[in-house]
Design a protein around this motif. Structure first.
Motif, short mmCIF file in Angstrom:
data_model
loop_
_atom_site.label_atom_id
_atom_site.label_comp_id
_atom_site.label_asym_id
_atom_site.label_seq_id
_atom_site.Cartn_x
_atom_site.Cartn_y
_atom_site.Cartn_z
N PHE A 65 0.77 -1.24 -0.01
CA PHE A 65 -0.09 -0.03 0.01
C PHE A 65 0.70 1.10 -0.18
CE2 PHE A 65 0.59 -1.54 4.28
CZ PHE A 65 1.11 -0.62 5.02
N VAL A 66 0.45 2.24 -0.54
CA VAL A 66 0.86 3.65 -0.30
C VAL A 66 -0.33 4.69 -0.03
CG1 VAL A 66 2.03 5.51 -1.48
CG2 VAL A 66 2.29 3.50 -2.44
N ILE A 67 -0.29 4.86 1.27
CA ILE A 67 -1.44 5.51 1.95
C ILE A 67 -0.86 6.85 2.73
CG2 ILE A 67 -3.07 5.43 3.79
CD1 ILE A 67 -3.17 2.51 3.42
N GLU A 68 -1.47 7.99 2.42
CA GLU A 68 -1.13 9.44 2.75
C GLU A 68 0.08 9.75 2.28
OE1 GLU A 68 -1.98 9.23 6.89
OE2 GLU A 68 -4.03 9.98 6.62
N SER A 69 1.05 10.39 3.05
CA SER A 69 2.21 10.84 2.54
C SER A 69 3.06 9.74 2.34
CB SER A 69 2.86 11.90 3.56
OG SER A 69 1.83 13.06 3.87
N PRO A 70 4.01 9.76 1.13
CA PRO A 70 5.23 8.64 0.83
C PRO A 70 6.16 8.68 2.32
CG PRO A 70 4.64 9.73 -1.09
CD PRO A 70 4.05 10.62 0.00
N ALA A 71 6.31 7.39 2.55
CA ALA A 71 7.15 6.85 3.83
C ALA A 71 8.46 6.48 3.30
CB ALA A 71 6.20 6.31 4.98
N PHE A 72 9.43 7.61 3.40
CA PHE A 72 10.78 6.95 3.18
C PHE A 72 11.79 7.61 3.95
CE2 PHE A 72 8.72 6.94 -1.13
CZ PHE A 72 8.99 5.57 -1.57
N TYR A 73 13.06 7.22 3.82
CA TYR A 73 14.08 7.86 4.79
C TYR A 73 14.74 8.87 4.33
CZ TYR A 73 13.76 3.04 7.01
OH TYR A 73 13.42 2.10 7.42
N ASP A 74 14.59 10.29 5.12
CA ASP A 74 14.90 11.49 4.46
C ASP A 74 16.48 11.55 4.07
OD1 ASP A 74 12.33 12.51 4.80
OD2 ASP A 74 12.64 13.29 6.83
N GLY A 75 17.30 11.04 4.83
CA GLY A 75 18.68 11.07 4.57
C GLY A 75 19.25 10.07 3.57
N LEU A 76 18.61 9.41 2.96
CA LEU A 76 19.00 8.60 2.09
C LEU A 76 18.52 8.89 0.78
CD1 LEU A 76 18.15 4.71 3.67
CD2 LEU A 76 20.40 6.07 3.76
N SER A 77 19.44 8.39 -0.15
CA SER A 77 19.17 9.02 -1.60
C SER A 77 17.85 8.07 -2.29
CB SER A 77 20.24 8.47 -2.75
OG SER A 77 20.50 7.27 -2.75
N VAL A 78 17.58 8.30 -3.56
CA VAL A 78 16.39 7.67 -4.04
C VAL A 78 16.94 6.21 -4.20
CG1 VAL A 78 15.08 7.48 -6.32
CG2 VAL A 78 15.30 9.88 -5.33
N GLN A 79 17.77 6.06 -4.89
CA GLN A 79 18.27 4.72 -5.07
C GLN A 79 18.46 3.80 -3.96
OE1 GLN A 79 20.29 3.49 -8.87
NE2 GLN A 79 22.01 3.27 -7.44
N ASP A 80 18.75 4.55 -2.79
CA ASP A 80 19.35 3.81 -1.47
C ASP A 80 18.01 3.44 -0.85
OD1 ASP A 80 22.12 3.44 -1.81
OD2 ASP A 80 22.37 5.46 -0.80
N ASN A 81 17.16 4.31 -1.04
CA ASN A 81 15.88 4.24 -0.35
C ASN A 81 15.20 2.86 -0.90
OD1 ASN A 81 14.22 5.78 1.56
ND2 ASN A 81 15.11 7.42 0.68
N LEU A 82 15.11 2.91 -2.36
CA LEU A 82 14.62 1.43 -3.00
C LEU A 82 15.44 0.23 -2.52
CD1 LEU A 82 13.93 2.79 -6.67
CD2 LEU A 82 12.38 2.40 -4.77
N ARG A 83 16.64 0.34 -2.54
CA ARG A 83 17.73 -0.68 -1.96
C ARG A 83 17.10 -1.29 -0.52
NH1 ARG A 83 22.41 1.99 -4.41
NH2 ARG A 83 23.21 1.11 -6.03
N VAL A 84 16.97 -0.15 0.21
CA VAL A 84 16.37 -0.68 1.70
C VAL A 84 14.96 -1.43 1.44
CG1 VAL A 84 15.35 0.24 3.93
CG2 VAL A 84 17.30 1.32 3.02
N PHE A 85 14.13 -0.98 0.71
CA PHE A 85 12.84 -1.63 0.65
C PHE A 85 12.87 -3.00 -0.06
CE2 PHE A 85 11.33 2.79 1.76
CZ PHE A 85 10.41 2.35 2.74
N THR A 86 13.72 -3.11 -0.99
CA THR A 86 14.21 -4.41 -1.52
C THR A 86 14.60 -5.29 -0.69
OG1 THR A 86 14.69 -3.17 -3.78
CG2 THR A 86 15.52 -5.53 -3.27
N ILE A 87 15.39 -5.04 0.49
CA ILE A 87 16.02 -5.95 1.27
C ILE A 87 15.03 -6.26 2.38
CG2 ILE A 87 17.56 -6.10 3.18
CD1 ILE A 87 19.68 -4.24 1.77
N LEU A 88 14.15 -5.41 2.77
CA LEU A 88 12.85 -5.69 3.66
C LEU A 88 12.07 -6.32 2.76
CD1 LEU A 88 12.31 -1.96 5.15
CD2 LEU A 88 13.52 -4.00 6.07
N GLY A 89 11.96 -6.31 1.65
CA GLY A 89 10.88 -7.21 0.90
C GLY A 89 11.38 -8.78 0.62
#
Length: 281
Positions: A65-89
């Motif tokens: 789901f994507v509900i309300e404001s997108p939740a990501f890590y402010d201090g990480l780059s666009v690509q690093d955010n995707l890497r984190v969620f890839t690992i979590l997934g």
């Protein structure tokens, strides 16, 4: 997913009231309603972000789901955010460049999330969704902040997810966008599902503009369901529900009765008109 007699209160205020709905694989569902109607609360209950509700929600598939404001890590780059969620997934290899190019974020891949505009954050949410293999996807106001090209891409993406047998539930106040892609509309008002519109039904709603004829309603046989009729200065507007295969016969009938048809179109997917009509009943 099946929702049975869902009821949610905030204090003494009833936000969701006895909602029972069901989804099917390979379906795009549009969730519409005024601000405060309970759309986001319903999505949060379905996503298990709210658990103190009455009733039952049963899901036999994975959900993202994507509900309300997108939740990501402010201090990480666009690509690093995707890497984190890839690992979590639990995924191992992902072509990040390809995903970011698809959503128009490749040039911004090294930007930190806190530096992104609202539209870019929405695009990153779309990119994260592309990484998901969930069978049910909830999108809360996904078109907000997107430019025209990205909106078109998002619509194509949602249609592609449907073709893969996934169920996508989209809430939006941009009714024109929903009307172009949705199979079903859930109309939520005052915490209740007031109506479920099946936009893929073979019974279609046609809007006709004819040269003004005072007795046009008496000319149309009762087997055709007249949903609305309005006289203007020189024209009359008719909204009629009939089988799509019968539209040529219906037009022929009008012409044989001497009624001049100026224009007609299938308005079944005009969600605004459907809701206004429902509200006037």
């Amino acid at each position: 997913m099946r929702v049975s007699h869902l009821r949610k209160l905030y204090g003494k205020q009833v936000v969701l009231d006895d909602i029972s709905i069901e989804t099917l694989p390979g379906q795009i569902i549009g969730l519409v309603g005024n601000n405060g109607s309970g759309k986001t609360t319903l999505m949060k209950c379905m996503a298990n972000l709210i658990v103190d509700y009455q009733g039952m929600i049963i899901s036999d598939s994975s959900l993202s789901f994507v509900i309300e404001s997108p939740a990501f890590y402010d201090g990480l780059s666009v690509q690093d955010n995707l890497r984190v969620f890839t690992i979590l997934g639990g995924k191992s290899t992902v072509d990040y460049d390809s995903v970011l190019k698809k959503v128009g974020l490749f040039e911004a891949r090294n930007k930190k999330f806190k530096q992104l505009s609202l539209g870019m954050k929405q695009k990153l949410s779309i990119a994260r969704m592309l990484l998901s293999e969930s069978r049910t996807i909830l999108l809360d106001e996904p078109f907000n902040g997107l430019d025209m090209l990205t909106k078109e891409y998002l619509k194509e993406l949602i249609i592609m997810l449907r073709s893969q047998g996934k169920c996508v539930i989209v809430s939006s106040h941009i009714l024109e966008e929903l009307g172009e892609i949705a199979d079903v509309i859930w109309y939520l008002r005052e915490g209740k599902i007031q109506k479920v519109f099946n936009l893929q039904d073979t019974f279609r709603i046609y809007r006709l503009v004819v040269k003004r004829v005072t007795d046009v309603q008496n000319i149309i046989p009762s087997k055709y369901r007249i949903l609305g009729f309005k006289d203007n200065v020189d024209t009359s507007i008719i909204r009629v529900q009939i089988q799509s295969a019968d539209i040529s016969l219906f037009l022929k009938l009008l012409i044989e009765q001497g009624i001049e048809v100026l224009e007609y179109h299938d308005s079944t997917n005009d969600i605004k008109e459907l809701i206004l009509e429902e509200g006037n009943r």
